[in-house]
Design a protein around this motif. Sequence first.
Motif, mmCIF file in Angstrom:
data_model
loop_
_atom_site.group_PDB
_atom_site.id
_atom_site.type_symbol
_atom_site.label_atom_id
_atom_site.label_comp_id
_atom_site.label_asym_id
_atom_site.label_seq_id
_atom_site.Cartn_x
_atom_site.Cartn_y
_atom_site.Cartn_z
ATOM 1 N N LEU A 1 -70.439 10.660 -5.618
ATOM 2 C CA LEU A 1 -69.066 10.706 -5.092
ATOM 3 C C LEU A 1 -69.084 11.143 -3.629
ATOM 4 N N ILE B 1 -62.192 5.422 -7.417
ATOM 5 C CA ILE B 1 -63.635 5.374 -7.184
ATOM 6 C C ILE B 1 -64.320 5.367 -8.544
ATOM 7 N N SER C 1 -61.270 9.551 -8.975
ATOM 8 C CA SER C 1 -62.523 8.930 -9.403
ATOM 9 C C SER C 1 -62.581 8.878 -10.920
#
Length: 153
Positions: A64, A82, A25
Amino acid sequence: MGAAKADLEQTALKLAADGVTAMTSVNGAAVTQASSAIPGIGLYVSLLHKVTGLQTPVEQSIALWDQLTGEAPLDLDDEGRIRLDRWELNDEVQSAVRAQWELVTQENIAEVADAAWFLAEVRRLYGFGVPDVEYDAETEVDVDWPTATATGV
């Protein structure tokens, strides 16, 4: 940190090639021990906070989690990462931060940026500025180290 990030992404790709779901991420700016050591980040984060507020690491972790559990759709970039930083990279936000950056001088930094907030966040990271702690109170520093018998272990 750049090499660590590259290694993390390569590891995720290797795991994915072996059939394991592995993703990375990209989080938004945050005041952390690592980020506060990077030149210019303190000013950037202070300006970002003044302009828009800031998503805390906890808020980013919740976002998340929501994406990973399917509560929210995955927001992936072209490389499969992400993205938790889109709010920060928004053109309007970046333009506002850039405009404030150009106004900052040594004389006006306290007014243009949220320097007091940034200092408070850094102090909090290291355990200072905690409400209800009497930092001036006398503290016993000569104490015996606990032993296994003293702690019942």
